[in-house]
Design a protein around this motif. Structure first.
Motif, PDB file in Angstrom:
ATOM      1  N   ASN A 234       0.830  -1.211   0.000  1.00  0.00           N
ATOM      2  CA  ASN A 234       0.000   0.000   0.000  1.00  0.00           C
ATOM      3  C   ASN A 234       0.865   1.262   0.000  1.00  0.00           C
ATOM      4  OD1 ASN A 234      -2.080  -1.880   0.168  1.00  0.00           O
ATOM      5  ND2 ASN A 234      -2.287  -1.683   2.366  1.00  0.00           N
ATOM      6  N   GLU A 235       0.582   2.189   0.946  1.00  0.00           N
ATOM      7  CA  GLU A 235       1.348   3.429   1.001  1.00  0.00           C
ATOM      8  C   GLU A 235       2.833   3.141   1.234  1.00  0.00           C
ATOM      9  OE1 GLU A 235      -2.657   4.384   3.066  1.00  0.00           O
ATOM     10  OE2 GLU A 235      -1.226   2.728   3.013  1.00  0.00           O
ATOM     11  N   THR A 236       3.657   4.054   0.779  1.00  0.00           N
ATOM     12  CA  THR A 236       5.092   3.935   1.020  1.00  0.00           C
ATOM     13  C   THR A 236       5.366   3.877   2.518  1.00  0.00           C
ATOM     14  OG1 THR A 236       5.679   5.052  -1.031  1.00  0.00           O
ATOM     15  CG2 THR A 236       7.280   5.164   0.767  1.00  0.00           C
ATOM     16  N   THR A 237       6.236   2.964   2.915  1.00  0.00           N
ATOM     17  CA  THR A 237       6.615   2.855   4.329  1.00  0.00           C
ATOM     18  C   THR A 237       7.234   4.173   4.785  1.00  0.00           C
ATOM     19  OG1 THR A 237       6.878   0.472   4.312  1.00  0.00           O
ATOM     20  CG2 THR A 237       8.196   1.687   5.912  1.00  0.00           C
ATOM     21  N   GLU A 238       6.812   4.629   5.959  1.00  0.00           N
ATOM     22  CA  GLU A 238       7.196   5.946   6.469  1.00  0.00           C
ATOM     23  C   GLU A 238       8.095   5.817   7.688  1.00  0.00           C
ATOM     24  OE1 GLU A 238       4.731   9.111   9.029  1.00  0.00           O
ATOM     25  OE2 GLU A 238       4.003   8.936   6.955  1.00  0.00           O
ATOM     26  N   LEU A 239       9.237   6.489   7.649  1.00  0.00           N
ATOM     27  CA  LEU A 239      10.132   6.595   8.796  1.00  0.00           C
ATOM     28  C   LEU A 239      10.051   8.013   9.345  1.00  0.00           C
ATOM     29  CD1 LEU A 239      13.430   4.799   7.664  1.00  0.00           C
ATOM     30  CD2 LEU A 239      11.755   3.974   9.320  1.00  0.00           C
ATOM     31  N   GLY A 255      12.537  14.480  10.986  1.00  0.00           N
ATOM     32  CA  GLY A 255      11.428  14.682  10.060  1.00  0.00           C
ATOM     33  C   GLY A 255      10.898  13.364   9.539  1.00  0.00           C
ATOM     34  N   ARG A 256      10.015  13.449   8.556  1.00  0.00           N
ATOM     35  CA  ARG A 256       9.370  12.284   7.962  1.00  0.00           C
ATOM     36  C   ARG A 256      10.046  11.942   6.636  1.00  0.00           C
ATOM     37  NH1 ARG A 256       4.725  13.851   6.101  1.00  0.00           N
ATOM     38  NH2 ARG A 256       3.743  11.808   5.930  1.00  0.00           N
ATOM     39  N   TYR A 257      10.299  10.652   6.449  1.00  0.00           N
ATOM     40  CA  TYR A 257      10.953  10.167   5.244  1.00  0.00           C
ATOM     41  C   TYR A 257      10.290   8.867   4.799  1.00  0.00           C
ATOM     42  CZ  TYR A 257      14.562  13.509   6.636  1.00  0.00           C
ATOM     43  OH  TYR A 257      15.226  14.651   6.992  1.00  0.00           O
ATOM     44  N   GLY A 258      10.521   8.499   3.534  1.00  0.00           N
ATOM     45  CA  GLY A 258      10.055   7.227   3.025  1.00  0.00           C
ATOM     46  C   GLY A 258      11.177   6.208   3.022  1.00  0.00           C
ATOM     47  N   GLN A 277       4.734  10.930   0.555  1.00  0.00           N
ATOM     48  CA  GLN A 277       3.330  10.805   0.164  1.00  0.00           C
ATOM     49  C   GLN A 277       3.244  10.142  -1.198  1.00  0.00           C
ATOM     50  OE1 GLN A 277       1.207  11.741   2.566  1.00  0.00           O
ATOM     51  NE2 GLN A 277      -0.372  10.674   1.412  1.00  0.00           N
ATOM     52  N   SER A 278       3.486   8.834  -1.215  1.00  0.00           N
ATOM     53  CA  SER A 278       3.489   8.087  -2.470  1.00  0.00           C
ATOM     54  C   SER A 278       2.945   6.690  -2.223  1.00  0.00           C
ATOM     55  CB  SER A 278       4.906   8.012  -3.057  1.00  0.00           C
ATOM     56  OG  SER A 278       5.799   7.410  -2.146  1.00  0.00           O
ATOM     57  N   TRP A 279       2.653   5.998  -3.311  1.00  0.00           N
ATOM     58  CA  TRP A 279       2.111   4.641  -3.243  1.00  0.00           C
ATOM     59  C   TRP A 279       3.143   3.710  -3.872  1.00  0.00           C
ATOM     60  CZ3 TRP A 279      -2.504   3.650  -0.765  1.00  0.00           C
ATOM     61  CH2 TRP A 279      -3.025   2.355  -0.866  1.00  0.00           C
ATOM     62  N   GLY A 280       4.259   3.553  -3.169  1.00  0.00           N
ATOM     63  CA  GLY A 280       5.314   2.697  -3.663  1.00  0.00           C
ATOM     64  C   GLY A 280       6.239   3.392  -4.641  1.00  0.00           C
TER      65      GLY A 280
END
Length: 339
Positions: A234-239, A255-258, A277-280
């Motif tokens: 699903n959504e890109t894994t978020e760190l 901050g927030r990263y993928g 904010q991406s879907w893979g």
């Protein structure tokens, strides 16, 4: 010429003339189309006679009336996905019960499969002064998100309310979302003793969706070697780094990263990037990458049916994000910078 000619009703009405409208005209976007046949009164008593009370009527003549919703709608509290359906009405003296069915390509209501009805709503009828010779369907705009489908024949009118902006719920996901956080109890600070709060400030969090094996070969199969993976579903894994960190020799601000990974036989190349904010990975821009780190893969102690993550403390502000699935795992080293 069919005595009950076919016709179409559109909402917005101008969408039927889309090629005459400017590109920016909001009425270019068609939302509803009804395809129906228009029987005539011809001096007959219609409701209660030609159309009996309490029996399903095709809302027209010949083939069952067909409605296409070009986006999801809500009718009578029921969410209806975009698509094409048939419509029927069960008339009574003061109300009609209007029904939406998934069954198509039928002539009228005879022997129809009522198990395919997905919505039924009771709407009151009103009398109109002028006799409507032909059965007619039109639309009445209420506001930007609500419209009435208006049905008239003889001296009877019914209006079906349609919500064009229904709440869209995600439903049950086969790859449920989860999170891991370091320190572990920083997720549950209301259970932490006051003296331990400072030691349980959140430092790093991973939010990811957990796909399952389901009998498939994952690495080298579902995930081809050399392919980029979202490290989940699903959504890109978020760190989220709540403090500045160092990964692979690169300083990274809080901050927030993928998180992506290129899957190779024997190692994964973890990719920290800004495209959260991406879907893979599709259409991923390499300029969004912050750092790439190659991590050797290891065999898991046991087979993991679902993708799993955990943080392991290594001391001296060093932790590892351990990612495992099937029989393979890899470790992403993270150094938390002291203030």
């Amino acid at each position: 010429m069919d005595p009950s000619p076919m016709d179409a009703a559109h909402y917005p009405r101008a969408a039927a003339f889309q090629n005459y409208l400017d590109a920016a005209d909001p009425d270019r976007v068609q939302q509803i189309k009804v395809l129906y046949c228009r029987p005539q009164k011809k001096g007959r008593e219609i409701f209660g006679e030609l159309v009996p009370w309490g029996q399903d009527w095709r809302l027209g003549a010949n083939e069952a009336t067909e409605v296409t919703f070009f986006q999801p709608v809500e009718i009578g509290g029921t969410y209806i996905p975009a698509g094409t359906y048939t419509m029927f009405a069960q008339p009574y003296p003061q109300q009609w019960i209007i029904k939406i069915s998934q069954e198509r390509f039928i002539g009228g209501a005879e022997n129809r499969d009522i198990t395919k009805d997905i919505a039924a709503v009771s709407v009151p009828t009103t009398s109109v002064a002028d006799v409507r010779e032909y059965f007619t369907i039109g639309f009445q705009k209420i506001d930007d998100y609500n419209v009435n489908m208006v049905l008239e024949w003889d001296q009877t009118r019914a209006a079906l309310p349609i919500n064009l902006n229904p709440p869209i719920m995600s439903g049950e996901d086969t790859s449920p979302m989860d999170l891991v956080q370091y320190p572990n109890m920083s997720r549950l600070r209301n259970y932490v003793e006051e003296a331990e709060l400072a030691a349980n400030e959140p430092l790093v969090r991973a939010v990811y969706s957990r796909p399952q094996m389901k009998g498939r070969t994952i690495f080298g199969g579902l995930l081809k070697y050399g392919s980029m993976w979202r490290v989940g579903a699903n959504e890109t894994t978020e760190l989220t780094f709540f403090k500045n960190v160092t990964i692979g020799g690169t300083d990274i601000e809080a901050g927030r990263y993928g998180l992506f990974a290129t899957v190779n036989k024997g190692n994964w190349e973890f990719i920290i990037h800004k495209n959260v904010q991406s879907w893979g990975p599709p259409n991923h821009n390499e300029e969004d990458n912050v750092v790439k780190v190659v991590a050797p893969t290891e065999k898991t102690p046991e087979t993991l049916e679902a993708l799993s993550m955990t943080f392991v403390e290594k001391g001296d502000n060093q932790i590892e994000l351990v990612v495992g699935w099937e029989n393979t795992m890899a470790r992403l080293p993270i150094t938390i910078k002291s203030e």
